[in-house]
Design a protein around this motif. Structure first.
Motif, short mmCIF file in Angstrom:
data_model
loop_
_atom_site.label_atom_id
_atom_site.label_comp_id
_atom_site.label_asym_id
_atom_site.label_seq_id
_atom_site.Cartn_x
_atom_site.Cartn_y
_atom_site.Cartn_z
N ASP A 29 0.81 -1.22 0.00
CA ASP A 29 0.00 0.00 0.00
C ASP A 29 0.85 1.27 0.00
OD1 ASP A 29 -2.19 -1.64 0.03
OD2 ASP A 29 -2.55 -1.44 2.19
N ASP A 30 2.07 1.18 0.48
CA ASP A 30 2.93 2.36 0.57
C ASP A 30 3.65 2.67 -0.73
OD1 ASP A 30 2.15 2.60 3.18
OD2 ASP A 30 3.93 1.63 4.02
N HIS A 31 3.36 1.93 -1.81
CA HIS A 31 4.06 2.14 -3.08
C HIS A 31 3.05 2.23 -4.23
CE1 HIS A 31 7.91 1.31 -1.13
NE2 HIS A 31 7.30 0.31 -0.51
N PRO A 32 3.41 2.94 -5.32
CA PRO A 32 2.51 3.04 -6.47
C PRO A 32 2.21 1.66 -7.05
CG PRO A 32 4.31 4.62 -6.62
CD PRO A 32 4.64 3.72 -5.48
N PRO A 33 1.05 1.51 -7.73
CA PRO A 33 0.62 0.19 -8.22
C PRO A 33 1.62 -0.50 -9.12
CG PRO A 33 -1.20 1.74 -8.30
CD PRO A 33 0.01 2.54 -7.91
N ARG A 34 2.37 0.24 -9.95
CA ARG A 34 3.29 -0.41 -10.87
C ARG A 34 4.71 -0.52 -10.32
NH1 ARG A 34 1.67 1.75 -16.98
NH2 ARG A 34 -0.53 1.07 -16.89
N ASP A 35 4.90 -0.07 -9.13
CA ASP A 35 6.21 -0.17 -8.49
C ASP A 35 6.49 -1.64 -8.15
OD1 ASP A 35 8.34 -0.20 -6.56
OD2 ASP A 35 7.97 1.92 -6.20
N PRO A 36 7.70 -2.16 -8.47
CA PRO A 36 8.02 -3.56 -8.12
C PRO A 36 7.80 -3.87 -6.64
CG PRO A 36 9.69 -2.67 -9.59
CD PRO A 36 8.79 -1.52 -9.22
N LEU A 37 8.05 -2.87 -5.78
CA LEU A 37 7.84 -3.10 -4.35
C LEU A 37 6.36 -3.30 -4.04
CD1 LEU A 37 10.37 -0.57 -2.76
CD2 LEU A 37 10.41 -3.06 -2.55
N GLY A 41 5.37 -6.70 -2.59
CA GLY A 41 4.74 -6.53 -1.29
C GLY A 41 3.41 -7.27 -1.20
N ARG A 42 2.62 -7.26 -2.31
CA ARG A 42 1.37 -8.02 -2.33
C ARG A 42 1.66 -9.51 -2.21
NH1 ARG A 42 -3.43 -6.00 -3.59
NH2 ARG A 42 -4.10 -8.07 -4.30
N THR A 43 2.74 -9.94 -2.88
CA THR A 43 3.11 -11.37 -2.79
C THR A 43 3.45 -11.75 -1.36
OG1 THR A 43 3.95 -11.30 -5.06
CG2 THR A 43 4.68 -13.12 -3.67
N VAL A 44 4.19 -10.87 -0.67
CA VAL A 44 4.54 -11.13 0.73
C VAL A 44 3.28 -11.21 1.58
CG1 VAL A 44 5.69 -10.19 2.78
CG2 VAL A 44 6.83 -10.08 0.56
N ALA A 45 2.37 -10.24 1.40
CA ALA A 45 1.15 -10.21 2.21
C ALA A 45 0.27 -11.42 1.94
CB ALA A 45 0.38 -8.92 1.92
N GLU A 46 0.15 -11.80 0.67
CA GLU A 46 -0.66 -12.97 0.32
C GLU A 46 -0.05 -14.25 0.89
OE1 GLU A 46 -0.79 -12.73 -3.87
OE2 GLU A 46 -2.33 -11.14 -3.94
N ALA A 47 1.28 -14.34 0.82
CA ALA A 47 1.95 -15.53 1.37
C ALA A 47 1.78 -15.60 2.88
CB ALA A 47 3.44 -15.52 1.00
N ALA A 48 1.88 -14.44 3.55
CA ALA A 48 1.68 -14.41 5.00
C ALA A 48 0.25 -14.81 5.36
CB ALA A 48 1.99 -13.01 5.54
N ARG A 49 -0.71 -14.33 4.55
CA ARG A 49 -2.12 -14.71 4.78
C ARG A 49 -2.31 -16.21 4.61
NH1 ARG A 49 -5.46 -13.02 -0.06
NH2 ARG A 49 -4.28 -14.82 -0.81
#
Length: 277
Positions: A29-37, A41-49
């Motif tokens: 959420d802290d980075h623009p939609p097309r930013d690699p982070l 970051g979504r991958t990290v959050a989804e994996a944690a979920r």
């Protein structure tokens, strides 16, 4: 302080430990939609979920198995019908959930490592706050950690890093630090984590902070200063032994020579025997 209980939400707990965020989705959420982070970051959050959900399912399945086995603990064996009886569904379910949770946790650690590599150096320094704080304390004036490199510990640590595969870890559950060799085992001969911390602080070792402290661990390597120190120490060690040997030999020879040339003590008149006239 980590807001997540590792026994209930191990995925969110790991993300909080690594990046200091309470909500894993903040990494994207802290980075623009097309930013690699944002994407990683979504991958990290989804994996944690996924880890947390599978961990919850595994916990429930294990509790169900315990409840099913309680009558046996009370001595009531009438309902036992083997694997295809009371555990015919719970047993295989637990085995499957253990495998799925393990795979999800591996995915999470890989995503965390990727996110760390994408961070700017200034941000990487922030997420490595805990280990760097301990090093900063050791770099402070008047530090008293000479014991960490005394007694040949510095040379052993430098040689272990030169051999390759030495990694620095921190326990996710208890927070203690430890080392592993290229085979994932405790180094032999033993290398103290405090020695490695001192050598990193002195600029002799480099610690790969782009990798996770928990898994796979942060690989250690020699800096140019560390390579020079290792060469000098190896050269100085035999020379010091030879110098000590020569010094001891010379001291012994000097004592022998001195005793050989020393004049006999003169006999005083008072002690000379009198002659009878």
């Amino acid at each position: 302080m980590n807001p997540h209980d590792m026994a209930k939400r191990p995925g969110a707990h790991l993300v909080a430990e690594e990046f200091g965020v309470e909500d894993p989705w903040a990494l994207s959420d802290d980075h623009p939609p097309r930013d690699p982070l944002h994407l990683v970051g979504r991958t990290v959050a989804e994996a944690a979920r996924d880890v947390d959900e599978l961990h919850g399912e595994l916990t429930c399945a294990a509790q169900s198995a315990i409840e099913l086995l309680e009558p046996i603990g009370r001595g009531d064996h009438a309902g036992m019908r083997g694997w295809y009886g009371i555990l015919r569904t719970t047993g295989p379910q637990i085995e499957l959930l253990v495998a799925r949770r393990g795979a999800a946790y591996e995915q999470l650690t890989r995503a965390v490592s990727t996110y760390r590599r994408l961070l700017p150096k200034s941000d990487t320094a922030l997420v490595s706050k805990a280990p760097r704080e301990s090093l900063a304390r050791e770099q402070a004036p008047g530090r008293d950690d000479g014991w960490a490199i005394a007694g040949g510990r510095q040379l052993r640590a430098l040689e272990a890093v030169e051999a390759g595969g030495l990694r620095f870890h921190q326990s996710a559950a208890y927070g203690y630090i430890y080392l592993s060799d290229r085979w994932g085992q405790r180094p032999n001969p033993e290398i103290w984590p405090e020695t490695v911390q001192r050598l990193v602080a002195d600029g002799l070792l480099a610690q790969d902070t782009s990798a996770g402290l928990y898994r796979p661990g942060q690989l250690l390597s020699l800096t140019p200063q560390g390579e020079a120190t290792l060469r000098d120490t190896r050269t100085a060690t035999p020379r010091l032994s030879a110098a000590l040997s020569r010094s001891n030999t010379a001291a012994i020879s000097g004592v022998v020579a001195a005793s050989a040339v020393a004049p006999a003590p003169a006999t005083s008149a008072a002690t000379q025997p009198s002659r009878s006239r």
